[in-house]
Design an enzyme around this catalytic site. Structure first.
Site, mmCIF file in Angstrom:
data_model
loop_
_atom_site.group_PDB
_atom_site.id
_atom_site.type_symbol
_atom_site.label_atom_id
_atom_site.label_comp_id
_atom_site.label_asym_id
_atom_site.label_seq_id
_atom_site.Cartn_x
_atom_site.Cartn_y
_atom_site.Cartn_z
ATOM 1 N N LYS A 118 0.828 -1.210 0.000
ATOM 2 C CA LYS A 118 0.000 0.000 0.000
ATOM 3 C C LYS A 118 0.860 1.258 0.000
ATOM 4 C CE LYS A 118 -4.266 -1.804 1.999
ATOM 5 N NZ LYS A 118 -3.977 -3.226 1.851
ATOM 6 N N GLU A 202 -3.387 6.690 8.417
ATOM 7 C CA GLU A 202 -4.173 7.543 7.544
ATOM 8 C C GLU A 202 -5.269 8.217 8.359
ATOM 9 O OE1 GLU A 202 -4.251 5.276 3.200
ATOM 10 O OE2 GLU A 202 -5.969 5.108 4.558
ATOM 11 N N HIS A 237 -14.913 -5.650 6.712
ATOM 12 C CA HIS A 237 -14.160 -4.982 5.641
ATOM 13 C C HIS A 237 -14.134 -5.809 4.353
ATOM 14 C CE1 HIS A 237 -12.791 -1.929 8.478
ATOM 15 N NE2 HIS A 237 -12.436 -2.896 9.291
ATOM 16 N N ARG A 294 -5.515 -8.062 -10.166
ATOM 17 C CA ARG A 294 -6.110 -9.344 -10.552
ATOM 18 C C ARG A 294 -7.552 -9.116 -10.986
ATOM 19 N NH1 ARG A 294 -9.548 -9.737 -6.320
ATOM 20 N NH2 ARG A 294 -8.819 -9.079 -4.264
#
Length: 498
Positions: A118, A202, A237, A294
């Site tokens: 990430k 974040e 999630h 993907r």
């Protein structure tokens, strides 16, 4: 350019079948691999050739790279499609495939490597001025400095694993007093799940919508986007309901998101099918989240609204062909919704509910598509993801697609395990979902287990009664004539199955 003649699908279940069907339409032979737990799986029978690669445990079968490559060598395979999950985003596997002289139907190992982190993905995207959520630009090494940054961003903040996914290694921190405890938990989860304890922080957006853009790129630098998917209905999630297009964004935001998604792909010289994920806040500001290198589970809704077979495009791209699709010719037609039918109990925190599919009768009809890999009588293995099927509906507009989905859910008869069908029906009928004002917090805000009843297959008892009656009828007739027939009479029950 290369002509692919035989593809090994390094996966199982519904996605393996999905890929094989397109390959057959392209006159390409297929090879299935399977674990001992999947020996009777439909994808094994459908393939032109099938090889058992080990025990049920995925580390000894579907994740065993050496075994997979040996099958390719033994059977003259010239390409591998990884599907999703398992080895699909493993840069090391893609590199091994390449070194073996086999075509990897997906992006380059380098692209997978960049977007698999990430932090690396954010750094690549930042070169193209892609909107990023405020936070740290690198992994946290100094905890006190991280606390100062968090204070500057403003709580709540989110601690995330750099190598993460599926909600693992992710912790919301409401105040500085909770920082150390949540940091320790995030690092521990990241190490356990990914073998990498790197985390970053974040700004936590409290009411986000999860919007993703499908892209296709060839090996000649051509990239297009195929519009967005709305993926905000999630548990742990992880997505449960997806739709395309999103009711929440304007044409202007759609165009800007699409441009940014293409730039993210350019930042790592991407080719193949990929998905660029964004979060959208209450003020319609969007931020780059990550890129999945993907085919996505939810790709069918994009296929429905664009008419593009994404698997076919992946194969053509892997062969070195140029995209035969131009951005200005792509349009959105109609509306598509997908629900994931999991063997999970919505009344017990969506925990897996493995067992035998005593009844398994799929819905059908105009605008209904079922991508699955199970049949009645099969066991849901405990070793893999508990998804039974993907149910997709398509109609001219969102309201009709929703109503078609509700009808399809009612026609989907499953007994033997609890499923998410009743939960999905609840969501589809909820006024917040209908209005489009939902976000990723839908379950925590609007759902509790007592709002639905455990789904029992309305048709299961009728089917069981019918079967019992037919068997009794056969037995009675056989008894009536057995003194006249020297050999056992052939049961009419067998005739009914033919």
């Amino acid at each position: 350019m290369t002509q692919i003649k035989k593809i090994l699908i390094a996966n199982r279940g519904e996605i393996a079948l999905r890929i094989m069907r397109t390959a057959r339409e392209m006159n390409i032979s297929t090879v299935a691999i399977f674990s001992e737990a999947d020996r009777k799986s439909p994808h094994v029978r459908y393939a032109d050739e099938a090889v058992c690669v080990g025990p049920a445990v995925s580390s000894e079968s579907y994740l065993h790279i050496d075994k997979i490559l040996k099958v390719c060598s033994d059977l003259g395979v010239d390409a591998i499609h990884p599907g999703y999950g398992f080895l699909s985003e493993n840069a090391g596997f893609a590199q091994r495939v390449k070194e073996a002289g086999i075509i990897f139907i997906g992006p380059s190992p380098e692209s997978i490597e960049i977007m698999g982190s990430k932090l690396a993905a954010k750094q690549a995207a930042s070169k193209y001025n892609i909107p990023l959520v405020p936070g740290t630009a690198s992994a946290i090494t100094d905890r006190e400095e991280a606390k100062r940054i968090a204070g500057g961003i403003g709580y709540p903040i989110l601690i995330k694993a750099s190598a993460g996914g599926g909600g693992k290694g992710m912790r919301v921190v409401e105040s500085e007093a909770d920082f150390d405890e949540q940091m320790d938990r995030a690092v521990s989860e990241a190490v356990a799940a990914f073998g990498d304890g790197s985390v970053f922080i974040e700004k936590y957006i409290s009411s986000p919508k999860h919007i993703e853009i499908q892209i296709l790129g060839d090996q000649h630098g051509n990239i297009v986007h195929l519009f967005e998917r709305e993926c905000s209905i999630q548990r742990r999630h992880q997505k449960v309901i997806e739709e395309a297009p999103s009711i929440s964004i304007t044409p202007a935001i759609r165009a800007e998101m699409g441009r940014c998604a293409i730039d993210v792909a350019r930042s790592c010289k991407y080719y193949g099918a990929g998905t660029v994920e964004f979060i959208l806040d209450e003020k319609q500001n969007f931020y780059f989240l990550e890129m999945n290198t993907r085919l996505q589970v939810e790709h069918p809704v994009t296929e429905q609204i664009t008419g593009v077979d994404l698997v076919k495009q992946m194969i053509l791209i892997a062969e070195g062909k140029q995209l035969g699709i131009e951005q200005e010719h792509l349009t959105i037609k109609g509306h598509a919704i997908e629900i994931r039918v999991y063997a999970e109990d919505p009344q017990n925190n969506f925990l897996p509910d493995v067992g035998k599919l005593l009844t398994y009768i799929k819905p059908d009809g105009n605008g209904v598509r079922v991508d699955d890999g199970f049949e009645q009588g099969m066991e849901i293995p405990i070793y893999y993801d508990p998804m039974i099927a993907k149910l997709i509906t398509y109609a001219d507009n969102r309201e009709d697609a929703i109503q078609k989905m509700i009808r399809a859910i009612d026609e989907y008869h499953i007994s033997g395990v609890q499923t998410t069908l009743s939960f999905c029906r609840y969501v589809l009928e909820h006024p917040v979902f209908r209005s489009g004002s939902f976000d990723t917090n839908f379950i925590s805000r609007y759902f509790s287990p007592d709002m639905i009843k455990p789904r029992t297959d309305a048709g299961a008892s009728d089917v069981a009664a019918l079967i019992s009656g037919m068997l009794l009828d056969d037995a009675k007739q056989l008894k009536d004539v057995q003194h006249e027939v020297p050999a056992p009479a052939r049961s009419r029950w067998k005739n009914r199955l033919l």
